[in-house]
Write an enzyme that holds these catalytic residues in place. Structure first.
Site, PDB file in Angstrom:
ATOM      1  N   SER A   1       0.860  -1.199   0.000  1.00 33.76           N
ATOM      2  CA  SER A   1       0.000   0.000   0.000  1.00 33.76           C
ATOM      3  C   SER A   1       0.880   1.227   0.000  1.00 33.76           C
ATOM      4  CB  SER A   1      -0.868   0.014   1.261  1.00 33.76           C
ATOM      5  OG  SER A   1      -1.442   1.292   1.447  1.00 33.76           O
TER       6      SER A   1
ATOM      7  N   TYR B   1      -3.071  -1.228  10.085  1.00 32.99           N
ATOM      8  CA  TYR B   1      -2.951  -1.365   8.629  1.00 32.99           C
ATOM      9  C   TYR B   1      -1.575  -0.849   8.182  1.00 32.99           C
ATOM     10  CZ  TYR B   1      -4.292  -1.123   3.669  1.00 32.99           C
ATOM     11  OH  TYR B   1      -4.360  -1.295   2.304  1.00 32.99           O
TER      12      TYR B   1
HETATM   13  P1  NAP Z   1     -11.353  -6.037  -1.844  1.00 35.00           P
HETATM   14  O1  NAP Z   1     -12.133  -5.907  -3.093  1.00 35.00           O
HETATM   15  O2  NAP Z   1     -12.034  -5.833  -0.541  1.00 35.00           O
HETATM   16  O3  NAP Z   1     -10.605  -7.437  -1.858  1.00 35.00           O
HETATM   17  C1  NAP Z   1     -10.040  -8.003  -0.709  1.00 35.00           C
HETATM   18  C2  NAP Z   1      -9.713  -9.451  -1.017  1.00 35.00           C
HETATM   19  O4  NAP Z   1      -9.047 -10.017   0.133  1.00 35.00           O
HETATM   20  C3  NAP Z   1     -10.959 -10.302  -1.272  1.00 35.00           C
HETATM   21  O5  NAP Z   1     -10.695 -11.196  -2.336  1.00 35.00           O
HETATM   22  C4  NAP Z   1     -11.127 -11.074   0.033  1.00 35.00           C
HETATM   23  O6  NAP Z   1     -11.730 -12.372  -0.143  1.00 35.00           O
HETATM   24  C5  NAP Z   1      -9.674 -11.254   0.445  1.00 35.00           C
HETATM   25  N1  NAP Z   1      -9.557 -11.531   1.864  1.00 35.00           N
HETATM   26  C6  NAP Z   1      -9.832 -10.735   2.930  1.00 35.00           C
HETATM   27  N2  NAP Z   1      -9.643 -11.407   4.086  1.00 35.00           N
HETATM   28  C7  NAP Z   1      -9.232 -12.662   3.731  1.00 35.00           C
HETATM   29  C8  NAP Z   1      -8.884 -13.826   4.468  1.00 35.00           C
HETATM   30  N3  NAP Z   1      -8.902 -13.831   5.808  1.00 35.00           N
HETATM   31  N4  NAP Z   1      -8.515 -14.927   3.779  1.00 35.00           N
HETATM   32  C9  NAP Z   1      -8.470 -14.926   2.421  1.00 35.00           C
HETATM   33  N5  NAP Z   1      -8.816 -13.870   1.675  1.00 35.00           N
HETATM   34  C10 NAP Z   1      -9.186 -12.738   2.328  1.00 35.00           C
HETATM   35  O7  NAP Z   1     -10.167  -4.952  -1.828  1.00 35.00           O
HETATM   36  P2  NAP Z   1      -8.892  -4.725  -2.747  1.00 35.00           P
HETATM   37  O8  NAP Z   1      -8.707  -3.253  -2.824  1.00 35.00           O
HETATM   38  O9  NAP Z   1      -8.952  -5.504  -4.001  1.00 35.00           O
HETATM   39  O10 NAP Z   1      -7.732  -5.270  -1.787  1.00 35.00           O
HETATM   40  C11 NAP Z   1      -6.722  -6.159  -2.197  1.00 35.00           C
HETATM   41  C12 NAP Z   1      -5.403  -5.731  -1.579  1.00 35.00           C
HETATM   42  O11 NAP Z   1      -5.080  -4.415  -2.041  1.00 35.00           O
HETATM   43  C13 NAP Z   1      -5.356  -5.657  -0.045  1.00 35.00           C
HETATM   44  O12 NAP Z   1      -4.185  -6.272   0.437  1.00 35.00           O
HETATM   45  C14 NAP Z   1      -5.313  -4.160   0.233  1.00 35.00           C
HETATM   46  O13 NAP Z   1      -4.674  -3.849   1.448  1.00 35.00           O
HETATM   47  C15 NAP Z   1      -4.547  -3.668  -0.978  1.00 35.00           C
HETATM   48  N6  NAP Z   1      -4.727  -2.245  -1.215  1.00 35.00           N
HETATM   49  C16 NAP Z   1      -5.910  -1.749  -1.675  1.00 35.00           C
HETATM   50  C17 NAP Z   1      -6.046  -0.374  -1.852  1.00 35.00           C
HETATM   51  C18 NAP Z   1      -7.329   0.242  -2.344  1.00 35.00           C
HETATM   52  O14 NAP Z   1      -7.462   1.485  -2.275  1.00 35.00           O
HETATM   53  N7  NAP Z   1      -8.268  -0.506  -2.858  1.00 35.00           N
HETATM   54  C19 NAP Z   1      -4.973   0.485  -1.579  1.00 35.00           C
HETATM   55  C20 NAP Z   1      -3.777  -0.063  -1.117  1.00 35.00           C
HETATM   56  C21 NAP Z   1      -3.659  -1.433  -0.937  1.00 35.00           C
HETATM   57  P3  NAP Z   1     -13.322 -12.663   0.039  1.00 35.00           P
HETATM   58  O15 NAP Z   1     -14.038 -11.495  -0.610  1.00 35.00           O
HETATM   59  O16 NAP Z   1     -13.543 -13.958  -0.667  1.00 35.00           O
HETATM   60  O17 NAP Z   1     -13.563 -12.748   1.501  1.00 35.00           O
END
Ligand code: NAP
Length: 256
Positions: free
Chosen positions: A145, A158
């Site tokens: 991130s 976080y």
């Molecule tokens: P998202 O749409 O909420 O996706 C999160 C993913 O993580 C989902 O596939 C969820 O699976 C999975 N997950 C959560 N807890 C889990 C667990 N205990 N075991 C296995 N899978 C789990 O959000 P996203 O933005 O794509 O996030 C993906 C990554 O990007 C994260 O690491 C986040 O910190 C990083 N990130 C995102 C942003 C942003 O602004 N979007 C910015 C910086 C970093 P299920 O839905 O099947 O539960």
């Protein structure tokens, strides 16, 4: 440019979510066979599996709560068994967690660390042992991130978890270099996915409030992040290791 990914195999955690799903699509577009992890929502991974199999690619699905060591072990074993081997590990799954530091309890700390950081340590170790034994190298790409190196209020756990991912990538990059395994981080800024919460849809003005901080004047997309993951998973990034790449429309460098 040929990324030389055709026929490679990848394990992607959190492939059911915004960025993870886009990374899976990006890798499959380059001919990569995939093992797609989800935890609570199987709809998206089933859609992806169907799509990828229709293209003639191998695609498997595995339900695992990555905060469980046993689940991670079973997930890696399953991926190796079904795909034959793992060339690429994408440590993408993660949660955001907003709470004031003064109100936090140890459970809050444990939950975020287990999902965002410990899981990456364990999955990377299991996959790296497998890669080292095979002797043909490999790629590990973590979804970190923009907070890897900066602070944001009410996001202590976080920020610590993502800061830890920076240290993890650098440490593994050094130790795994002799095995030709490269380890890098993608550091997204504010990307329009479910992790941003309901406020994005339900609270008028919230999206604009976020955009006001971003020099490029818009949120990022999961697909834009996916392109960077695909490059770092490819044979075109072979001399890059231990690096963290910001993909944030300029937001991190512009904060006063
Ligand atoms: P998202 O749409 O909420 O996706 C999160 C993913 O993580 C989902 O596939 C969820 O699976 C999975 N997950 C959560 N807890 C889990 C667990 N205990 N075991 C296995 N899978 C789990 O959000 P996203 O933005 O794509 O996030 C993906 C990554 O990007 C994260 O690491 C986040 O910190 C990083 N990130 C995102 C942003 C942003 O602004 N979007 C910015 C910086 C970093 P299920 O839905 O099947 O539960």
């Amino acid at each position: 440019m040929d990324l030389k990914l055709k026929g490679k195999t990848a394990l992607i955690t959190g492939a059911s979510g915004g960025i993870g799903s886009a990374v899976a699509e990006g890798l499959a577009a380059e001919g990569v066979h995939t093992c797609l992890n989800y935890n609570s929502n199987d709809k998206e991974v089933r859609r992806l599996q169907d799509l990828f199999r229709k293209k003639g690619l191998k695609s498997e699905i595995f339900k695992a709560d990555i905060s469980s060591n046993d689940d991670v072990q079973n997930m890696v074993d399953f991926a190796i068994e079904k795909l034959g081997h793992i060339d690429i590990l994408i440590n993408n799954a993660g949660i955001s967690y907003h709470k004031k530091f003064l109100d936090m309890e140890m459970n809050d700390w444990d939950k975020v660390m287990d999902i965002n950081l410990k899981s990456c340590f364990i999955a990377s170790q299991l996959v790296a042992r497998h890669m080292a034994k095979r002797g043909v190298g490999g790629k590990i790409v973590n979804n970190s991130s923009m907070v890897e190196g900066v602070a944001r209020p009410n996001l202590t756990t976080y920020c610590v978890s993502k800061g830890g991912l920076g240290a993890l990538a650098r440490s593994l990059a050094v130790e795994l270099a002799p095995y030709n395994i490269q380890v890098n981080n993608v550091n997204p800024g504010i990307i329009e996915t479910k992790i941003l919460g309901d406020k994005l849809e339900n609270e008028p003005g919230f999206k604009q409030h976020l955009i006001d901080f971003i020099p490029m004047g818009r949120l990022g997309t999961a697909e834009e992040c996916a392109d960077l993951f695909v490059f770092l998973a490819s044979q075109r990034s072979n001399y890059i290791t231990g690096a963290s790449y910001y993909i944030d429309g300029g937001v991190t460098i512009s904060q006063l």
